[in-house]
Each structure stands twice: as C-alpha cells, then as structure tokens.
Scaffold this active site. Structure first.
Site, PDB file in Angstrom:
ATOM      1  N   GLN A  44     -41.707  20.284   3.943  1.00  0.00           N
ATOM      2  CA  GLN A  44     -40.488  20.768   4.594  1.00  0.00           C
ATOM      3  C   GLN A  44     -40.766  21.539   5.879  1.00  0.00           C
ATOM      4  OE1 GLN A  44     -37.177  22.326   2.191  1.00  0.00           O
ATOM      5  NE2 GLN A  44     -38.400  21.877   0.383  1.00  0.00           N
ATOM      6  N   GLY A  78     -42.531  24.544   6.275  1.00  0.00           N
ATOM      7  CA  GLY A  78     -42.865  25.962   6.191  1.00  0.00           C
ATOM      8  C   GLY A  78     -44.366  26.193   6.131  1.00  0.00           C
ATOM      9  N   GLY A 102     -45.241  23.026   3.487  1.00  0.00           N
ATOM     10  CA  GLY A 102     -45.818  21.684   3.477  1.00  0.00           C
ATOM     11  C   GLY A 102     -44.857  20.654   4.019  1.00  0.00           C
ATOM     12  N   ALA A 129     -27.090  26.752 -13.439  1.00  0.00           N
ATOM     13  CA  ALA A 129     -25.844  27.230 -12.812  1.00  0.00           C
ATOM     14  C   ALA A 129     -24.695  26.894 -13.737  1.00  0.00           C
ATOM     15  CB  ALA A 129     -25.646  26.587 -11.451  1.00  0.00           C
ATOM     16  N   ASP A 157     -38.005  25.089 -13.120  1.00  0.00           N
ATOM     17  CA  ASP A 157     -37.080  25.200 -11.998  1.00  0.00           C
ATOM     18  C   ASP A 157     -35.846  24.348 -12.284  1.00  0.00           C
ATOM     19  OD1 ASP A 157     -35.849  25.576  -9.601  1.00  0.00           O
ATOM     20  OD2 ASP A 157     -37.245  24.366  -8.434  1.00  0.00           O
ATOM     21  N   PHE A 158     -35.073  24.794 -13.258  1.00  0.00           N
ATOM     22  CA  PHE A 158     -33.878  24.046 -13.638  1.00  0.00           C
ATOM     23  C   PHE A 158     -32.641  24.504 -12.869  1.00  0.00           C
ATOM     24  CE2 PHE A 158     -35.954  23.261 -18.024  1.00  0.00           C
ATOM     25  CZ  PHE A 158     -36.717  22.244 -17.470  1.00  0.00           C
ATOM     26  N   LYS A 159     -32.835  25.499 -12.004  1.00  0.00           N
ATOM     27  CA  LYS A 159     -31.732  26.016 -11.181  1.00  0.00           C
ATOM     28  C   LYS A 159     -30.440  26.072 -11.991  1.00  0.00           C
ATOM     29  CE  LYS A 159     -33.597  24.876  -6.655  1.00  0.00           C
ATOM     30  NZ  LYS A 159     -34.816  24.130  -7.081  1.00  0.00           N
TER      31      LYS A 159
END
Length: 215
Positions: A173, A175, A171, A64, A60-62
């Site tokens: 957060q 949701g 969890g 961009a 999950d390096f997002k």
C-alpha cells in the site's frame, strides 16, 4: 504478545499448506501473525489454532456488530487460541465494552480508528479521534492507525497515551515501516510484500532491520 521486531505479518494467503509454511519460516522474526477472513474462509477457523503454534495470532475480523454478536466472535477467536482480536469502533461504546469484557485476562482488543486504504479518508478518518477517545474510555488495549498516513498515527498517539498502535499499509500500500514507528506506532503490519514474495523469511528480516534502525 512480544515486542521484539515490532513486525506483524498480515497472512492473507488462502492456501492452507502455504500459509503454514510461511508462518513457520517467519516465526522467529515476526512478533505476531494477523489473519483475516480470506484465510479463515478458505482453510477453516482451525487455522487460528494451527498458526498459534508458531506465533501469537491476531484475528483481524474487524468485528462491527451488536454486543451479543461481538461477544460470540471474540470468545470464539480466543477459545481457538487467538491472542488478540481487532474490532471496529464505530458500532459504539456498548459493543466495544463487550469485546473488552470478554477478552479480559485472555487476550487483547484492538479498535480500528482509521483504515489504511484511500477510502479510509472518507468516513473513518474524520471520526478517528472521537473513536480513539471512546476506545480509551472503553478500555481497549490498543488501536489500528494507518502507516500510509503517518501524521494520523501521531494524532492518535496524542489521544491514547501509552496504549498500543498497530499500523497497517506498509509495503504493497506504500507505507514505510520506519515512518510509522517514528510517528508513534508500536508495531507495523506487512502483508503481501512478505507472503507473496519468493523468500518470505528474507523479506521479513529486511523489514525487521528497517524497523530496528529507528528504535
């Protein structure tokens, strides 16, 4: 990536030994382990390879950036054993296409449509549908949509058809796993509620059971 429990662990633990221990304990429960920069920066990129011994690894390096940089990051992640890489959609179609091309036949590319934290409403949410449509056109394998706002999962599902949705924000957060699955998510992502608990395996099992009730 298997599709059994529909549960993905977001392993942001920064202690290498503890991270590996948690990964081993939940390996028969979670469908994948998602790692982000905190673990890689503290324990090194070799953690991708180490964790892949226990489960599929989603980086999950997002990502961009411009296409060339996207190419290098996706390629490096897959070379170390990742099964998938998460990228941002907002840099544009050329960057998304580059990610898809590099991963072709080797792994999956998931594009972020909307972030799960409150700030996600400010800029990503208003453009989520457009980014989802672009992602479909670019050939990504799936999308990230927030479990904190299940109605947004449903909105993205209408656009992307049968492509996969991974939903973070379950969890800590607030949701709920069952709500996200009911709204159309294929997988839910749970982090702190599992890896910060005294018994990660038992907590992971409880989330898997919650998901099972809605399938």
């Amino acid at each position: 990536m298997r599709k059994s429990s529909r549960l993905v662990l977001a392993l942001d633990e920064t202690d290498k030994a503890k991270a590996l221990s948690i990964a081993e304990s939940v390996s028969g429960i979670v469908d994948a382990i998602k790692i982000n920069w905190p673990l890689v920066l503290s324990a090194g990129p070799e953690m991708i390879t180490e964790l892949s011994k226990y489960s599929d690894v989603i980086c999950d390096f997002k990502v961009a950036d411009i296409p060339n940089t996207v190419h290098l990051i996706v390629e490096g992640s897959l070379n170390r054993g990742a099964s998938a890489v998460i990228v941002h959609a907002f840099p544009g179609s050329d960057s998304l296409k580059e990610a898809v091309q590099v991963a072709k036949g080797r792994g999956k590319i998931y594009a972020v449509t909307e972030m799960s934290h409150p700030g996600g409403k400010e800029f990503t949410a208003p453009n989520a549908e457009a980014m989802a449509r672009m992602g479909v056109e670019c050939g990504v394998d799936g999308f990230i949509a927030p479990a904190t706002r299940p109605e947004r999962i449903s909105a993205i599902r209408e656009i992307i058809g049968d492509l996969e949705i991974l939903s973070p924000g379950v969890g800590a957060q607030g949701g709920k796993a069952s709500d996200a699955i009911a709204a159309g998510a294929d997988y839910v992502i749970v982090g702190r509620a599992i890896y910060k608990s005294n018994d990660p395996k038992s907590v992971a099992e409880s989330y898997a059971e919650d998901i099972c009730k809605i399938l």
